[in-house]
Design a protein around this motif. Structure first.
Motif, PDB file in Angstrom:
ATOM      1  N   LEU A 124       0.829  -1.201   0.000  1.00 48.93           N
ATOM      2  CA  LEU A 124       0.000   0.000   0.000  1.00 48.93           C
ATOM      3  C   LEU A 124       0.864   1.252   0.000  1.00 48.93           C
ATOM      4  CD1 LEU A 124      -2.931   1.074   0.224  1.00 48.93           C
ATOM      5  CD2 LEU A 124      -2.640   1.051   2.702  1.00 48.93           C
ATOM      6  N   LEU A 181       2.943   5.555   6.592  1.00 43.24           N
ATOM      7  CA  LEU A 181       2.912   4.172   6.101  1.00 43.24           C
ATOM      8  C   LEU A 181       4.327   3.629   5.936  1.00 43.24           C
ATOM      9  CD1 LEU A 181       0.103   4.191   3.347  1.00 43.24           C
ATOM     10  CD2 LEU A 181      -0.034   3.266   5.651  1.00 43.24           C
TER      11      LEU A 181
ATOM     12  N   ARG B  16     -21.193  15.052  -5.637  1.00 37.98           N
ATOM     13  CA  ARG B  16     -20.089  14.799  -4.701  1.00 37.98           C
ATOM     14  C   ARG B  16     -20.560  13.993  -3.494  1.00 37.98           C
ATOM     15  NH1 ARG B  16     -18.965  20.394  -5.651  1.00 37.98           N
ATOM     16  NH2 ARG B  16     -17.578  20.461  -7.432  1.00 37.98           N
ATOM     17  N   TRP B 163     -13.043  26.928  13.093  1.00 37.67           N
ATOM     18  CA  TRP B 163     -12.085  26.051  13.776  1.00 37.67           C
ATOM     19  C   TRP B 163     -12.693  24.676  14.036  1.00 37.67           C
ATOM     20  CZ3 TRP B 163      -7.163  26.614  13.672  1.00 37.67           C
ATOM     21  CH2 TRP B 163      -6.606  27.883  13.526  1.00 37.67           C
ATOM     22  N   VAL B 166     -12.399  22.917  10.683  1.00 42.92           N
ATOM     23  CA  VAL B 166     -11.014  22.560  10.320  1.00 42.92           C
ATOM     24  C   VAL B 166     -10.496  21.440  11.218  1.00 42.92           C
ATOM     25  CG1 VAL B 166      -8.632  23.392  10.360  1.00 42.92           C
ATOM     26  CG2 VAL B 166     -10.412  24.771   9.286  1.00 42.92           C
ATOM     27  N   LEU B 167     -10.674  21.594  12.539  1.00 42.71           N
ATOM     28  CA  LEU B 167     -10.164  20.566  13.456  1.00 42.71           C
ATOM     29  C   LEU B 167     -10.929  19.266  13.280  1.00 42.71           C
ATOM     30  CD1 LEU B 167      -9.551  22.753  16.654  1.00 42.71           C
ATOM     31  CD2 LEU B 167      -7.884  21.948  14.969  1.00 42.71           C
ATOM     32  N   LEU B 170      -9.532  17.563  10.345  1.00 48.38           N
ATOM     33  CA  LEU B 170      -8.207  17.021  10.685  1.00 48.38           C
ATOM     34  C   LEU B 170      -8.336  15.689  11.422  1.00 48.38           C
ATOM     35  CD1 LEU B 170      -5.881  19.961  11.780  1.00 48.38           C
ATOM     36  CD2 LEU B 170      -5.348  18.159  10.155  1.00 48.38           C
ATOM     37  N   LEU B 174      -7.093  12.046  10.247  1.00 48.40           N
ATOM     38  CA  LEU B 174      -6.297  11.137  11.077  1.00 48.40           C
ATOM     39  C   LEU B 174      -6.930   9.744  11.091  1.00 48.40           C
ATOM     40  CD1 LEU B 174      -5.336  13.292  14.206  1.00 48.40           C
ATOM     41  CD2 LEU B 174      -3.792  12.425  12.446  1.00 48.40           C
ATOM     42  N   GLN B 180      -5.440   3.396   7.015  1.00 49.08           N
ATOM     43  CA  GLN B 180      -4.395   2.963   6.076  1.00 49.08           C
ATOM     44  C   GLN B 180      -3.272   2.240   6.821  1.00 49.08           C
ATOM     45  OE1 GLN B 180      -4.789   3.895   2.564  1.00 49.08           O
ATOM     46  NE2 GLN B 180      -6.781   4.324   3.433  1.00 49.08           N
ATOM     47  N   LEU B 216      -9.381   5.438   1.358  1.00 47.78           N
ATOM     48  CA  LEU B 216      -8.675   6.697   1.117  1.00 47.78           C
ATOM     49  C   LEU B 216      -9.490   7.602   0.197  1.00 47.78           C
ATOM     50  CD1 LEU B 216      -6.090   8.288   1.630  1.00 47.78           C
ATOM     51  CD2 LEU B 216      -5.002   7.041  -0.237  1.00 47.78           C
ATOM     52  N   ILE B 220     -11.053  11.354   0.908  1.00 45.65           N
ATOM     53  CA  ILE B 220     -10.834  12.496   0.018  1.00 45.65           C
ATOM     54  C   ILE B 220     -12.177  13.051  -0.458  1.00 45.65           C
ATOM     55  CG2 ILE B 220      -9.910  13.161  -2.248  1.00 45.65           C
ATOM     56  CD1 ILE B 220      -7.606  11.144  -1.721  1.00 45.65           C
ATOM     57  N   VAL B 223     -13.810  15.152   2.262  1.00 46.59           N
ATOM     58  CA  VAL B 223     -13.142  16.451   2.406  1.00 46.59           C
ATOM     59  C   VAL B 223     -13.529  17.372   1.252  1.00 46.59           C
ATOM     60  CG1 VAL B 223     -10.898  17.620   2.413  1.00 46.59           C
ATOM     61  CG2 VAL B 223     -11.222  15.534   3.754  1.00 46.59           C
ATOM     62  N   ILE B 224     -13.505  16.862   0.029  1.00 44.47           N
ATOM     63  CA  ILE B 224     -13.818  17.711  -1.131  1.00 44.47           C
ATOM     64  C   ILE B 224     -15.279  18.159  -1.090  1.00 44.47           C
ATOM     65  CG2 ILE B 224     -14.118  17.664  -3.657  1.00 44.47           C
ATOM     66  CD1 ILE B 224     -11.463  16.273  -3.869  1.00 44.47           C
ATOM     67  N   VAL B 227     -15.383  20.890   1.791  1.00 45.86           N
ATOM     68  CA  VAL B 227     -14.654  22.133   1.510  1.00 45.86           C
ATOM     69  C   VAL B 227     -15.338  22.897   0.392  1.00 45.86           C
ATOM     70  CG1 VAL B 227     -12.494  23.036   0.584  1.00 45.86           C
ATOM     71  CG2 VAL B 227     -12.472  21.316   2.386  1.00 45.86           C
ATOM     72  N   ASN B 228     -15.824  22.185  -0.627  1.00 50.14           N
ATOM     73  CA  ASN B 228     -16.493  22.849  -1.737  1.00 50.14           C
ATOM     74  C   ASN B 228     -17.706  23.620  -1.250  1.00 50.14           C
ATOM     75  OD1 ASN B 228     -17.288  23.243  -4.623  1.00 50.14           O
ATOM     76  ND2 ASN B 228     -19.063  22.170  -3.798  1.00 50.14           N
ATOM     77  N   SER B 231     -16.649  26.834   0.425  1.00 52.00           N
ATOM     78  CA  SER B 231     -16.246  27.949  -0.428  1.00 52.00           C
ATOM     79  C   SER B 231     -17.472  28.537  -1.125  1.00 52.00           C
ATOM     80  CB  SER B 231     -15.193  27.504  -1.427  1.00 52.00           C
ATOM     81  OG  SER B 231     -15.691  26.487  -2.238  1.00 52.00           O
ATOM     82  N   TYR B 234     -18.722  30.944   1.374  1.00 48.86           N
ATOM     83  CA  TYR B 234     -17.908  32.160   1.427  1.00 48.86           C
ATOM     84  C   TYR B 234     -18.270  33.098   0.276  1.00 48.86           C
ATOM     85  CZ  TYR B 234     -14.832  30.298   5.007  1.00 48.86           C
ATOM     86  OH  TYR B 234     -14.336  29.814   6.181  1.00 48.86           O
TER      87      TYR B 234
END
Lengths: 237, 237
Positions: A124, A181, B16, B163, B166-167, B170, B174, B180, B216, B220, B223-224, B227-228, B231, B234
């Motif tokens: 991986l 990793l 999405r 915050w 964002v946190l 994060l 993690l 992974q 994974l 992703i 997140v996308i 975040v999209n 924005s 905003y």
């Protein structure tokens, strides 16, 4: 905030970028200390093929995490006297340097596999690594074409900036995660039977895991320093 | 955009979140297929201690990645008829469920270690895992206190929202990254001498790595999608 001016530098923002620099130096020192002090040192040519492997972790870390992290923050860490154009060139040049160092690091591990008769691309870490450095190169190329030469139309650039930032941070997160990793994979090999070269709670195991944690904290610090500055900009608009 | 209204649902945003749901179902199915079809099934009590271990990967994935991902997107995926207050309660309740499922998953691996006489907390996966679920619990508690009961002052809430987002992302990153590490660690054990239960390019190795890649991509995609939408907000302000 108008284009062409620098973001306002607050004490908190300065502290956040300072944390990044300190963690970057610590991560670099730790990975070199491990590969030189515990693993016998780095060499591109050696009868001990492990020395060739040892080139891989420091170069990947220095290229795709340390230099990349500094490149990401180039718009924020330079003194106020440096123009926005100079910051952009530093961002571009640092990312090119990070990519070049990373490519040499990838070459080193393929050379190690070839000379030690180890199969390629089964793990991986390898899969995510190839994807990460490919995306890193594509992100650099897309940024170069859109924002440097020849440069897209102003309206396109404006709408592309947030996506450039988000996708760039995603690729950076992949690099940080793939370093984790790599550390875990190498340590698990070293702890495996029959040799069990490293104990589960031995000094080297703690050093590798501690280094990985510092790299993870470095990644988090870069993201927080970047995102915070972004929200400052949104507020100022 | 005013507080109390729903974010504008675009076709791209709908696509999405659909990608997130599909990847979430695929990841859950794959990890169960692996643990049941290849590893002998799940059990809290068994003479084959591996069956106890097998409870760990599905529960961690379902709790801290699949349910957590749906919780993160609860503000965006519910139909327009659902009030903002109901979305907030769904966000809170889903994260509580994710945390509970994750805690049972952690319990399972400690139970496995105890009954199979395996030492605890020596690997990077364990270190990052303990940190992640602790931060997840703290993030939930901070969100509960600030935004639900008793609730902070309006100005504090406003400045805390970015915050919190964002946190929260994060901690989610993690969790995805540590999944992974878990997949890589388990597969490396299975491939290690002397038993070498799984070949480097065997069906099970490909299944585990493919599952990890789907997880994974799920991370992703969450997140996308998040975040999209941010924005978009905003831009609308």
């Amino acid at each position: 905030m108008k284009a062409g001016t620098s973001p306002p530098a607050s004490r908190a923002a300065g502290m956040r970028t300072l944390v990044v620099h300190v963690l970057a130096v610590a991560a670099t020192a730790l990975v070199l200390f491990w590969c030189i002090g515990f693993r016998g040192g780095l060499a591109f040519r050696s009868s001990d093929k492990q020395h060739i492997f040892n080139v891989h972790p420091p170069l990947m870390l220095i290229g795709l995490v340390v230099i990349a992290g500094e490149a990401i923050l180039a718009y924020r860490t330079f003194p106020a006297s440096v123009s926005r154009d100079a910051r952009k060139k530093a961002h571009l040049a640092l990312h090119a340097a990070g990519l070049a160092v990373g490519l040499v690091g990838v070459y080193a591990v393929f050379k190690f596999h070839a000379e030690a008769a180890i199969p390629n691309l089964y793990s991986l870490h390898a899969w995510v690594g190839i994807a990460t450095i490919t995306l890193y190169a594509l992100q650099w190329l897309a940024g170069f074409l859109a924002f440097f030469f020849p440069g897209a139309a102003p309206e396109t650039r404006r709408s592309a900036v947030p996506w450039h930032a988000v996708l760039g941070l995603l690729v950076f997160a992949l690099a940080v995660g793939n370093a984790q990793l790599g550390f875990l994979e190498k340590l698990t090999f070293l702890q495996s039977p029959p040799a069990r070269l490293v104990g589960k709670y031995g000094a080297e195991a703690l050093l590798i895991n501690f280094t990985a944690v510092i790299v993870l904290l470095l990644g988090i610090a870069v993201v927080i320093a970047t995102v915070n500055a972004d929200s400052t900009r949104y507020t100022a608009m």
